[in-house]
Design a protein around this motif. Structure first.
Motif, short mmCIF file in Angstrom:
data_model
loop_
_atom_site.label_atom_id
_atom_site.label_comp_id
_atom_site.label_asym_id
_atom_site.label_seq_id
_atom_site.Cartn_x
_atom_site.Cartn_y
_atom_site.Cartn_z
N THR A 168 -50.04 -9.46 22.28
CA THR A 168 -49.65 -10.92 22.24
C THR A 168 -50.25 -12.02 20.84
O THR A 168 -51.59 -11.17 20.37
N PRO A 169 -50.14 -12.71 20.58
CA PRO A 169 -50.74 -12.99 19.27
C PRO A 169 -51.91 -13.49 19.00
O PRO A 169 -52.31 -14.14 20.04
N LYS A 170 -52.50 -13.98 18.10
CA LYS A 170 -53.49 -14.49 18.09
C LYS A 170 -53.56 -16.54 18.91
O LYS A 170 -52.87 -17.00 17.91
N PRO A 171 -54.12 -16.39 19.55
CA PRO A 171 -53.87 -18.38 20.26
C PRO A 171 -53.51 -19.31 18.77
O PRO A 171 -52.65 -19.96 18.54
N TRP A 172 -55.34 -19.12 17.94
CA TRP A 172 -55.09 -20.20 16.90
C TRP A 172 -53.69 -20.56 15.71
O TRP A 172 -53.91 -21.42 15.91
N ARG A 173 -52.97 -19.05 16.04
CA ARG A 173 -51.48 -18.74 15.08
C ARG A 173 -50.79 -19.56 16.08
O ARG A 173 -49.63 -19.73 15.32
N CYS A 174 -50.48 -19.95 16.58
CA CYS A 174 -49.81 -20.29 17.67
C CYS A 174 -50.32 -21.81 18.38
O CYS A 174 -48.92 -22.47 18.78
N THR A 210 -45.87 -10.71 17.71
CA THR A 210 -47.47 -9.54 17.49
C THR A 210 -47.39 -8.63 16.74
O THR A 210 -47.71 -8.86 15.68
N CYS A 211 -45.90 -8.15 16.05
CA CYS A 211 -45.71 -7.12 15.19
C CYS A 211 -44.30 -6.94 15.79
O CYS A 211 -43.16 -7.33 15.81
N ARG A 238 -43.18 -8.29 20.90
CA ARG A 238 -41.45 -8.25 21.04
C ARG A 238 -41.46 -7.69 19.15
O ARG A 238 -40.68 -9.25 18.39
N ALA A 239 -41.61 -6.52 19.27
CA ALA A 239 -41.23 -5.89 18.37
C ALA A 239 -40.26 -5.74 17.50
O ALA A 239 -39.58 -6.36 15.65
N ASN A 240 -39.13 -6.07 18.48
CA ASN A 240 -37.83 -6.23 18.15
C ASN A 240 -36.99 -7.39 18.02
O ASN A 240 -35.87 -8.02 17.63
#
Length: 246
Positions: A168-174, A210-211, A238-240
């Motif tokens: 999952t994404p890094k929180p501060w980037r969200c 995330t990638c 959610r790579a695609n």
């Protein structure tokens, strides 16, 4: 393992009178992370677990499905003068081009290997698809060095005997700036604070990936146990999706 570590710490304190400061995010001891999900292999043994790290992200930990983490420097931004008064040339991400070339050249020389190559916010993530690989094996160490894997990631895999991939994404980037209370929570108040934090985080992460899958190269065969991990990884990251990376 926690009991053994406590005994070693007590012995060291008794002998020296203090604890040396070492380690960090990649300590040489098991992480203090809550296990959210266990993934079983065909024999019913646990082959992977999903945990939550200290800043709230879900992380995939695999026994023998190999992930390689390659960090890259940020591409140089276009200068202010060129942006204002001239036609700025497109930014060429040379470190990314060089890293991809390195992986592709190595794979041409080692055609028995197959890779799914993902772009992350900070570099590349590789997933070996053709076979299972032990995280502390000489094969893994050799591949890490050949492909330029992040040194801290190499140390982690060897000491923990597992590969890790953030799901999952890094929180501060969200846009989630505050950190959650660290598990295990010491009070009901901390548990409630975490639930509130997690609810906000979960509302933000659908807008990010995330990638991003770039390509698959080399041996096209996919080991059955790798396929299970691959599916879990690609859905969770959610790579695609073509969403912004975070």
């Amino acid at each position: 393992m926690a009991t053994q570590a406590a005994r070693q710490l007590a012995d060291r304190f008794q002998n020296t009178g203090f604890q040396s400061k070492s380690g960090g995010y990649y300590p040489d001891r098991p992480f203090r992370e809550e296990i959210l999900q266990e993934i079983k292999d065909a024999n019913g043994a646990t082959s992977a677990v999903i945990t939550r790290n200290s800043y709230g992200c879900q992380v995939l930990n695999t026994v023998n499905v190999m992930f390689v983490d390659i960090d890259l420097p940020e591409p140089k931004p276009v200068g202010l003068f060129k942006r204002l008064f001239g036609k700025a040339e497109p930014v060429v991400n040379q470190p990314l081009i060089d890293a991809l070339a390195r992986v592709e050249n190595w794979t041409r020389s080692n055609p028995q290997w197959g890779w799914r190559i993902y772009r992350t916010r900070a570099g590349l993530r590789l997933l070996a698809t053709q076979a299972l690989v032990a995280a502390d094996s000489t094969a893994a160490i050799s591949v890490f060095e050949a492909l330029g894997a992040d040194p801290l990631y190499q140390k982690l895999c060897k000491s923990q005997k597992c590969f890790r991939a953030r799901l999952t994404p890094k929180p501060w980037r969200c846009g989630q700036r505050n950190k959650p209370p660290r598990w295990p929570w010491l009070s009901q108040r901390e548990a409630d604070e975490f639930k509130k934090w997690e609810s906000h985080y979960q509302s933000l992460i659908p807008n990010f990936a995330t990638c991003e899958l770039i390509k698959q190269i080399g041996n096209p065969a996919i080991h059955p146990e790798v396929q299970i991990i691959l599916k879990t990884h690609d859905e969770a990251t959610r790579a695609n999706s073509k969403l912004p990376l975070a």
